[in-house]
Design a protein around this motif. Structure first.
Motif: not given
Length: 152
Positions: A59-72
């Motif tokens: 889950i952490l891997t997914d959230r870090l990936r998503k937050l990075t992909a969306h520029g946060l």
């Protein structure tokens, strides 16, 4: 989130005309906001985020990936040069008021009177004052004094 991504048509938006819905589509789950909260409090590494939140690795891997992909969040090489670390972008730092407002709501409504909880303080150790939105004329705003104006 980069402007080009934010303004691009996206069939995934829950409600494409609503800024609240779009924001929740990006950071509206528990783990994303806790990762952003911890990044604001100095967490940088995968291990540190995991230790602070107790989040499962996948889950952490997914959230870090998503937050990075969306520029946060952005990834950069750690000062040691041995691993990557995560840092807030301007868009991520702009969530400070959101996190602060959630915190203050929680202080008022998620704890019993007198129950101990963490406190956000400024650099001098003074508790951060309550956030209260005000209109251009200084009048306090709330749900009864505002309304949503939808695009035509």
């Amino acid at each position: 989130m980069p402007r080009s991504t934010a303004s691009a048509p996206n069939s995934e938006w829950t409600d494409p005309d609503c800024p609240v819905a779009r924001t929740l589509d990006l950071v509206g789950d528990r783990w994303s906001l806790l990762v952003v909260r911890d990044a604001m409090d100095g967490a940088r590494s995968f291990t540190e985020f995991r230790r602070r939140t107790g989040i499962a690795r996948n889950i952490l891997t997914d959230r870090l990936r998503k937050l990075t992909a969306h520029g946060l969040l952005a990834q950069r090489t750690a000062p040691s040069g041995r691993r990557q670390e995560y840092v807030l972008t301007d868009a991520g730092r702009d969530l400070f008021a959101v996190i602060l407002t959630l915190r203050q709501w929680g202080e008022r409504h998620a704890f019993s009177p007198g129950e101990a909880h963490s406190t956000l303080v400024d650099r001098h150790g003074t508790p951060v004052p309550a956030v209260a939105p005000a209109g251009a004329d200084g009048t306090l705003l709330d749900a009864d004094s505002t309304h949503v104006q939808r695009p035509l």
